[in-house]
Design a protein around this motif. Structure first.
Motif: not given
Length: 79
Positions: A15-23, A43-55
Motif C-alpha cells: 500500500e501507499f503510505t499516508k504521506n504519499i496519499k496526501v502528496q 471528483t469528490k470520490r476517488f481512489q489512489i491507485d498504482h499506475v503499474i500494478a504492485d502485483a
C-alpha cells in the motif's frame, strides 16, 4: 525459504503510505477542487491507485500513484 512463504510474500499488496496519499491528493488539487488524473474531471470520490500494478512489480512510490475517480477506477479494476 520454502516455496509457499515465497509465494505469499510475492502476492502481498504493498500500500501507499499516508504521506504519499496526501502528496497525490495535493498534486491533483487545483483551486480547492480535486481532479481525476485519468479523465481530468472534478471528483469528490476517488481512489489512489498504482499506475503499474504492485502485483507485477509496481512500487508504492509517488511516481507510481495516481488519483482516479470511481468511474475510472471501475473501468481499470472491474469487479
Amino acid at each position: 525459504m520454502n516455496t509457499i512463504l515465497m509465494m505469499m510474500i510475492s502476492i502481498m499488496r504493498r500500500e501507499f503510505t499516508k504521506n504519499i496519499k496526501v502528496q497525490v491528493v495535493r498534486r491533483a488539487t487545483r483551486d480547492s477542487v480535486v481532479y481525476c488524473e485519468s479523465c481530468h474531471l472534478p471528483t469528490k470520490r476517488f481512489q489512489i491507485d498504482h499506475v503499474i500494478a504492485d502485483a507485477i512489480g509496481g512500487e508504492p512510490v509517488i511516481e507510481n500513484a495516481e488519483l482516479i475517480c470511481e468511474s475510472c477506477y471501475s473501468v481499470k479494476n472491474p469487479a
